[in-house]
Design a protein around this motif. Structure first.
Motif, short mmCIF file in Angstrom:
data_model
loop_
_atom_site.label_atom_id
_atom_site.label_comp_id
_atom_site.label_asym_id
_atom_site.label_seq_id
_atom_site.Cartn_x
_atom_site.Cartn_y
_atom_site.Cartn_z
N GLN A 358 0.83 -1.21 0.00
CA GLN A 358 0.00 0.00 0.00
C GLN A 358 0.86 1.26 0.00
O GLN A 358 0.58 2.22 -0.72
CB GLN A 358 -0.93 -0.01 1.22
CG GLN A 358 -2.03 -1.07 1.16
CD GLN A 358 -2.82 -1.15 2.45
OE1 GLN A 358 -2.69 -0.29 3.34
NE2 GLN A 358 -3.64 -2.19 2.58
N ARG A 359 1.91 1.23 0.80
CA ARG A 359 2.81 2.39 0.85
C ARG A 359 3.56 2.55 -0.47
O ARG A 359 3.82 3.67 -0.92
CB ARG A 359 3.80 2.25 2.01
CG ARG A 359 3.16 2.39 3.38
CD ARG A 359 4.19 2.20 4.48
NE ARG A 359 5.21 3.25 4.45
CZ ARG A 359 5.09 4.44 5.06
NH1 ARG A 359 3.99 4.72 5.74
NH2 ARG A 359 6.06 5.33 5.00
N ALA A 360 3.91 1.43 -1.10
CA ALA A 360 4.59 1.48 -2.40
C ALA A 360 3.69 2.12 -3.46
O ALA A 360 4.13 2.95 -4.26
CB ALA A 360 5.01 0.08 -2.84
N GLU A 361 2.42 1.74 -3.45
CA GLU A 361 1.48 2.31 -4.41
C GLU A 361 1.26 3.80 -4.15
O GLU A 361 1.23 4.60 -5.09
CB GLU A 361 0.14 1.56 -4.35
CG GLU A 361 -0.86 2.04 -5.38
CD GLU A 361 -2.13 1.22 -5.39
OE1 GLU A 361 -2.99 1.46 -6.25
OE2 GLU A 361 -2.27 0.33 -4.52
N LYS A 362 1.13 4.15 -2.89
CA LYS A 362 0.93 5.55 -2.53
C LYS A 362 2.14 6.39 -2.93
O LYS A 362 2.01 7.46 -3.55
CB LYS A 362 0.69 5.65 -1.02
CG LYS A 362 0.66 7.06 -0.46
CD LYS A 362 -0.50 7.88 -0.98
CE LYS A 362 -0.56 9.23 -0.27
NZ LYS A 362 -1.57 10.14 -0.88
N ALA A 363 3.34 5.91 -2.60
CA ALA A 363 4.56 6.66 -2.91
C ALA A 363 4.77 6.79 -4.41
O ALA A 363 5.10 7.88 -4.92
CB ALA A 363 5.76 5.98 -2.26
N SER A 364 4.58 5.70 -5.15
CA SER A 364 4.80 5.74 -6.60
C SER A 364 3.79 6.65 -7.29
O SER A 364 4.12 7.34 -8.27
CB SER A 364 4.76 4.33 -7.19
OG SER A 364 3.49 3.73 -6.97
N ASN A 365 2.56 6.67 -6.79
CA ASN A 365 1.55 7.58 -7.36
C ASN A 365 1.90 9.04 -7.06
O ASN A 365 1.81 9.90 -7.94
CB ASN A 365 0.17 7.25 -6.81
CG ASN A 365 -0.46 6.04 -7.48
OD1 ASN A 365 -0.21 5.78 -8.65
ND2 ASN A 365 -1.25 5.28 -6.75
#
Length: 383
Positions: A358-365
């Motif tokens: 979830q954090r990876a998706e948030k950061a990459s977005n």
């Protein structure tokens, strides 16, 4: 009298006919002589001259029809105006320290009409060390402009493994998702390349203090000349052996939110990371200069015996860190591993993995690199 006149007329006509016949015979013989000699001696030369005349005329026509290309003469001669080439070498420099040679090329993508710039170590032409996107002058294309004068797009990431390294800074909480408190954050990067990793992060989060250590002066020279790498009060490049920089940081008591190990050597089987950084003493020093919630991020590039070499590196890392997070790229050979100096509970690893994703998706977005970050799997590995 009339008889004599008729005889005279007949003789005149006969003489005229004989003269005409003689002239025809003379012309016939002359043609035979001339064209016989021409066909035997001159026709070959005439055909050859005619061929080259037509060829030079055609080449001249192509030359005057070529696109008008803007050339920055400060860079000297180049074949960048030749749009028949999809990859154009810009410059090669060889290290006086290690004799390793580094080349910079511009790569044209005709389908998207875009141009990328890359750096590679000679001998590893298919494994680019850095790839960045170029920005053309307004209204220009690679057909009408010298790509050497194009600007570097430091807000874009083009390679999966760089996107993964940046993202893992946030998934491991080494850096917060929000920029509040960035003035207190500090990173140590071992290995510069073309500076895509640190210049992107510096552009997006300019208050984070970033120190980049690079062994090769020629790499720094190429990065500043062709990849838009700049130093300021929050980002600096130091020409030094990474091992020395790590030892000095330990002696000075420096602490970092993350140490990024992206240094490679000339080993064909697995060039990254450089083997000198996988010794027990070096990994112990790296762990000692991390903050309590810091992380070590390692770029691993196993080109041969991928599984065996990856397992070997993971075993070495896990002998010094209690947990590592492994991210396998989908179409690149790189594997990005983040190792933490603290332990994770083993009974809820699946929940932890979902939180990391979830954090990876948030950061990459938030960073605009979600489309680049494609990986096959994310695995949490315990000691």
């Amino acid at each position: 009298m009339f008889e004599r006149d008729r005889q005279h007329l007949f003789l005149s006509q006969t003489t005229n006919n004989n003269n005409i016949g003689s002239r025809k015979l003379l012309l016939h013989n002359l043609k035979q002589i001339i064209f016989g000699r021409v066909s035997g001696r001159w026709m070959y030369r005439l055909a050859k001259y005619l061929f080259f005349f037509i060829l030079f005329g055609y080449l001249f026509w192509i030359w005057i029809q070529r696109p008008q290309v803007i050339i920055d003469e400060n860079f000297g001669e180049s074949d960048l105006a030749n749009t028949n080439s999809d990859i154009t070498k810009i410059e090669t420099l060889c290290s006086p320290i290690t004799s390793t040679c580094y080349s910079v090329v511009d790569i044209i993508n005709r389908e998207t009409s875009t141009v990328q710039r890359a750096m590679y170590i000679n001998g590893f032409e298919k494994e680019y060390d850095t790839v960045v996107q170029l920005i053309p002058p307004k209204g220009m294309t690679y057909e009408t402009s010298d790509t050497r004068i194009w600007a570097i797009n430091n807000t874009a990431i083009t390679t999966q493994y760089v996107a993964a390294m940046i993202t893992q800074l946030f998934t491991t909480s080494a850096l917060p998702l929000k920029s509040a408190g960035d003035n207190e954050r500090e990173l140590l990067c071992i290995g510069l390349g073309g500076g895509n990793f640190d210049m992107f992060l510096h552009t997006k989060r300019p208050n984070i203090k970033i120190t980049i250590v690079e062994l090769e002066p020629v790499v720094v020279q190429l990065a500043k000349r062709w990849f838009g790498v700049v130093d300021d009060d929050r980002r600096k490049t130091i020409v030094k052996d990474g091992l020395t920089a790590i030892s000095e940081s330990k002696i000075n008591g420096d602490k970092y939110d993350a140490v990024i190990l992206d240094a490679c050597d000339n080993t064909k089987e697995m060039p990254c990371p450089a083997k000198t950084f996988l010794t027990s003493s070096t990994l112990t020093e790296i762990k000692s200069i991390l903050k309590p919630m810091g992380t070590l991020i390692v770029n691993i590039l196993p080109l041969k015996k991928q599984k065996a070499n990856l397992e070997k590196v993971m075993k070495i890392l896990l002998s010094h860190f209690p947990v590592c997070i492994k991210m396998q790229m989908s179409y690149e050979a790189n594997v990005v591993v983040s190792c933490l100096p603290y332990s994770l509970a083993s009974d809820n690893l699946e929940d932890t993995k979902q939180l990391i994703l979830q954090r990876a998706e948030k950061a990459s977005n938030d960073l605009g690199i979600h489309g680049v970050l494609e990986y096959l799997d994310l695995t949490i590995v315990l000691k």
